[in-house]
Design an enzyme around this catalytic site. Structure first.
Site, short mmCIF file in Angstrom:
data_model
loop_
_atom_site.label_atom_id
_atom_site.label_comp_id
_atom_site.label_asym_id
_atom_site.label_seq_id
_atom_site.Cartn_x
_atom_site.Cartn_y
_atom_site.Cartn_z
N HIS A 198 -3.70 -3.83 -2.36
CA HIS A 198 -4.00 -2.68 -2.01
C HIS A 198 -5.02 -2.00 -3.05
CE1 HIS A 198 -3.70 1.59 -0.47
NE2 HIS A 198 -3.23 0.97 0.83
N GLU A 255 -5.09 1.21 -3.91
CA GLU A 255 -4.28 1.92 -4.80
C GLU A 255 -3.83 1.13 -5.83
OE1 GLU A 255 -2.05 3.96 -2.10
OE2 GLU A 255 -3.63 4.83 -1.18
N GLU A 286 -9.51 -2.35 4.29
CA GLU A 286 -9.26 -1.07 4.26
C GLU A 286 -10.56 -0.39 3.35
OE1 GLU A 286 -5.07 0.21 4.50
OE2 GLU A 286 -5.23 -0.54 2.66
N SER A 342 -6.96 5.74 7.65
CA SER A 342 -7.06 7.00 8.68
C SER A 342 -6.81 6.49 10.09
CB SER A 342 -8.09 7.95 8.55
OG SER A 342 -8.14 8.54 7.15
N ASN A 395 2.44 1.41 5.86
CA ASN A 395 2.50 1.07 4.55
C ASN A 395 3.00 2.62 4.18
OD1 ASN A 395 2.36 1.10 1.57
ND2 ASN A 395 0.14 0.90 1.77
N TRP A 396 4.49 2.85 3.70
CA TRP A 396 5.00 4.02 3.41
C TRP A 396 4.37 4.65 1.96
CZ3 TRP A 396 10.84 4.07 5.26
CH2 TRP A 396 10.68 3.98 6.79
N LYS A 397 3.83 3.68 1.33
CA LYS A 397 3.50 4.06 -0.09
C LYS A 397 4.63 4.82 -0.92
CE LYS A 397 -1.20 4.21 1.34
NZ LYS A 397 -2.64 4.89 1.33
N GLY A 429 -1.09 4.18 6.80
CA GLY A 429 -0.50 4.95 5.86
C GLY A 429 0.07 6.13 6.37
N GLY A 430 -0.59 7.29 6.38
CA GLY A 430 0.06 8.78 6.69
C GLY A 430 0.68 8.79 7.85
N GLY A 449 -6.57 7.72 3.42
CA GLY A 449 -6.00 9.13 3.15
C GLY A 449 -6.96 10.27 3.22
P1 13P Z 1 -4.04 5.98 5.64
O1 13P Z 1 -3.70 5.59 7.06
O2 13P Z 1 -3.20 7.21 5.24
O3 13P Z 1 -5.62 6.35 5.33
O4 13P Z 1 -3.68 4.88 4.39
C1 13P Z 1 -4.32 3.72 4.75
C2 13P Z 1 -3.64 2.68 3.98
O5 13P Z 1 -4.00 2.81 2.90
C3 13P Z 1 -2.74 1.74 4.39
O6 13P Z 1 -2.44 0.69 3.42
#
Ligand code: 13P
Length: 249
Positions: A94, A96, A166, A212, A9-11, A233-234, A172
């Site tokens: 998600h 967010e 999640e 993470s 997920n590149w956000k 994510g990251g 993050g």
């Molecule tokens: P991180 O891997 O950066 O913690 O993010 C997880 C995430 O929100 C994937 O959708």
């Protein structure tokens, strides 16, 4: 049979040239696991990403969509639009989106229905906040998030659903759920599915963990019996790290 999936997920990261570079780096990596690989770039780069991965087994997926087919919804993107640029899978729910854009279970149920009506696969996200875990309410919270958005569906609809647990406190933050915490929650989710839809269905749904996940912890998390992959994510913004996770199965 449920599948192993690793989805990046590149956000809201990577404009066009960065997207080009990252995809070209991803295509140089070697996959040694059986996991399905997905990337979710931002809307403006979906078409480019789809074209750039035509000759590759990376699936390009979307981070969100609106529930309406079309109409006066300024700034929104529909399932039809996603399908027209080759997208067949969408992330919904998600944390967010829930936290910053007020997406409720009720809204998410409408989005789920719209995606299914358009034959799209869904990666449905949910997870508790730190305060829920501290007060031992994490299972209750997750159960209600899943039930409210998904439990109006028929058995057959679940063929199109992938679940992604999640925990908000692990996203993050560098803090991961321990492999045992992830396994316990995934087993609880499967039991929740089994209670309503039966064991066969519960055992056929892939449940991903997100929060993470990094090259140094992926293997231990993925080794748990009810963890079928990760939503990353990251670490998905770096091709080598992402494929180290893909290959952690
Ligand atoms: P991180 O891997 O950066 O913690 O993010 C997880 C995430 O929100 C994937 O959708």
């Amino acid at each position: 049979m449920r599948k192993n999936i690793v989805a990046g997920n590149w956000k809201m990261n990577n404009e066009l040239s960065q997207t080009e570079t990252l995809i070209s780096d991803l295509k140089k990596q070697t996959k040694t696991s059986n996991a399905e690989v997905m990337i979710a770039p931002t809307f403006t780069n979906l078409w480019h990403a789809f074209e750039a991965t035509r000759d590759h087994d990376i699936e390009v997926i979307a981070q969100n969509m609106h529930y309406a087919d079309s109409g006066a919804y300024t700034g929104e993107v529909s399932a039809e639009m996603l399908k027209s640029v080759g997208v067949k899978t969408v992330i919904l729910g998600h944390s967010e989106r829930r936290a910053y854009f007020n997406e409720t279970d009720e809204l998410l149920a409408k989005k789920v229905d719209a995606a299914l009506k358009n034959d799209m696969r869904i990666i449905f996200c949910f997870g508790e906040e730190l305060s829920d875990r501290k007060s031992n309410r994490h299972e209750k919270v997750v159960e209600s998030q899943i039930k409210n958005a998904l439990f109006h569906l028929s058995n057959s609809a679940f063929k199109q659903i992938v679940l992604a647990y999640e925990p908000v406190w692990a996203i993050g933050t560098g803090e991961t759920a321990s492999p045992e915490q992830a396994q316990d929650m995934h087993a609880f989710i499967r039991k929740t599915l089994a209670n309503t839809y039966g064991n066969d269905l519960a055992n056929s749904v892939s449940i991903l963990y997100g929060g993470s996940v990094k090259p140094n912890n992926a293997q231990e998390i993925f080794s748990k019996p009810d963890v079928d992959g990760g939503l990353i994510g990251g670490a998905s913004l770096n091709a080598e790290d992402f494929y180290a996770i893909v290959n952690a199965f």
